[in-house]
Design a protein around this motif. Structure first.
Motif, mmCIF file in Angstrom:
data_model
loop_
_atom_site.group_PDB
_atom_site.id
_atom_site.type_symbol
_atom_site.label_atom_id
_atom_site.label_comp_id
_atom_site.label_asym_id
_atom_site.label_seq_id
_atom_site.Cartn_x
_atom_site.Cartn_y
_atom_site.Cartn_z
ATOM 1 N N SER A 1 0.818 -1.216 0.000
ATOM 2 C CA SER A 1 0.000 0.000 0.000
ATOM 3 C C SER A 1 0.856 1.272 0.000
ATOM 4 O O SER A 1 0.307 2.391 -0.021
ATOM 5 N N GLY A 2 2.169 1.125 0.016
ATOM 6 C CA GLY A 2 3.063 2.287 -0.025
ATOM 7 C C GLY A 2 4.353 1.910 -0.697
ATOM 8 O O GLY A 2 4.381 1.033 -1.571
ATOM 9 N N VAL A 3 5.423 2.592 -0.341
ATOM 10 C CA VAL A 3 6.736 2.245 -0.853
ATOM 11 C C VAL A 3 7.691 2.141 0.337
ATOM 12 O O VAL A 3 7.471 2.747 1.387
ATOM 13 N N ASP A 4 8.751 1.341 0.161
ATOM 14 C CA ASP A 4 9.779 1.238 1.190
ATOM 15 C C ASP A 4 11.008 2.022 0.736
ATOM 16 O O ASP A 4 11.480 1.855 -0.401
ATOM 17 N N PHE A 5 11.482 2.904 1.643
ATOM 18 C CA PHE A 5 12.728 3.626 1.380
ATOM 19 C C PHE A 5 13.862 2.928 2.127
ATOM 20 O O PHE A 5 13.719 2.578 3.302
ATOM 21 N N HIS A 6 14.941 2.733 1.423
ATOM 22 C CA HIS A 6 16.102 2.108 2.051
ATOM 23 C C HIS A 6 16.599 3.005 3.194
ATOM 24 O O HIS A 6 16.794 4.199 3.023
ATOM 25 N N ALA A 7 16.788 2.391 4.363
ATOM 26 C CA ALA A 7 17.289 3.143 5.517
ATOM 27 C C ALA A 7 17.793 2.176 6.555
ATOM 28 O O ALA A 7 17.108 1.215 6.932
ATOM 29 N N SER A 8 18.985 2.402 7.031
ATOM 30 C CA SER A 8 19.514 1.577 8.119
ATOM 31 C C SER A 8 18.836 1.988 9.411
ATOM 32 O O SER A 8 18.259 3.077 9.523
ATOM 33 N N SER A 9 18.883 1.123 10.405
ATOM 34 C CA SER A 9 18.213 1.409 11.670
ATOM 35 C C SER A 9 18.792 2.676 12.315
ATOM 36 O O SER A 9 20.011 2.850 12.374
ATOM 37 N N GLY A 10 17.872 3.555 12.749
ATOM 38 C CA GLY A 10 18.288 4.795 13.408
ATOM 39 C C GLY A 10 18.504 5.961 12.472
ATOM 40 O O GLY A 10 18.939 7.045 12.913
#
Length: 264
Positions: free
Chosen positions: A158-167
């Motif tokens: 239902s959306g998109v995922d943006f690459h991001a490391s934790s924090g």
């Protein structure tokens, strides 16, 4: 003949002048016959003026001339001094007027420049508040909109995922007001913002939340940190664009961001 004396200022006739006038007056009486017998004597008296009398008369005339010249010089000097004072006073007033005008122009210039700076600052702030940006700076879409799979209860993303490391820092994509901040079930820690244009944006799977409901946010303001809470296979940011705060009103988030000038 009668002797006439040159006029002098503020001087009464001298003795010699009065004497000459008397002689002339006696001579004149002869024409009326009043004392005609005195005519020869009067004429003789007039003719018998001594060199001393003549010199005295000349001295009086010269004295009167010198006095008149001196008075004229004093008057001329006074007039020159008055003229010089009036000229100096006029120049002083003109200089004061020039300085006042220069001060007025300088103040007007400063005021205009200040107003221009304030106007430019307001315009820059207006543009900033109306601008949009990526929710994670420098990131990219790792999973697209409406991607199918068993990971999603609806059968598609239902959306998109943006690459991001934790924090990683997560920011508001634009100006708006927080309407939800807390646990969101499968979304884990999530935030929903009502944008100023009436649309809604959602940020899911956060490791921490930094805003509260009712709080106003601006473009680029940090609202939380990315994580992997809820139904997540690893650290990333789930981002949605919606027409309402409710699930199921989603629209293409990439098209939404590009429509607001964001390069995705």
């Amino acid at each position: 003949m009668a002797f006439t004396r040159a006029a002098g200022k503020h001087r009464r006739p001298s003795v010699l002048s009065r004497r000459s006038a008397n002689i002339a007056g006696v001579a004149a009486l002869t024409t009326t016959g009043v004392i005609g017998t005195l005519a020869p004597q009067a004429l003789a008296a007039e003719q018998d003026l001594t060199a001393e009398d003549t010199g005295a008369i000349r001295a009086v005339v010269l004295e009167d001339t010198v006095t008149d010249n001196l008075a004229e010089k004093v008057e001329a000097q006074a007039a020159a001094q008055k003229h010089a004072y009036e000229k100096a006073e006029a120049e002083r007033k003109a200089e004061e007027a020039r300085r006042a005008e220069a001060k007025r122009k300088a103040e007007a210039k400063i005021k205009k420049e200040r107003e221009e700076r304030e106007r430019a600052a307001r315009e820059a702030e207006r543009k900033r508040l109306n601008s949009f940006r990526l929710p994670v700076a420098g990131s990219y879409v790792s999973t697209g909109y409406q991607t199918g799979g068993a990971m999603w209860s609806s059968g598609s993303h239902s959306g998109v995922d943006f690459h991001a490391s934790s924090g990683s820092s997560v920011v508001a994509v634009g100006s708006g007001t927080v309407v939800e901040a807390g646990w969101g079930g499968a979304y884990g820690n999530n935030i929903v913002i009502r944008m100023n244009d009436g649309s809604y944006t959602q940020y899911g799977h956060l490791s921490s939340i930094g805003v509260s409901v009712g709080q106003s946010v601006t473009p680029g303001e940090q609202i939380g940190l990315s994580g992997s809470t809820g139904n997540s296979s690893g650290p990333h940011l789930h981002f949605e664009a919606r027409t309402s705060p409710d699930y199921g009103s989603d629209i293409d988030p990439v098209a939404y961001l590009r429509g607001h000038g964001v390069r995705v």
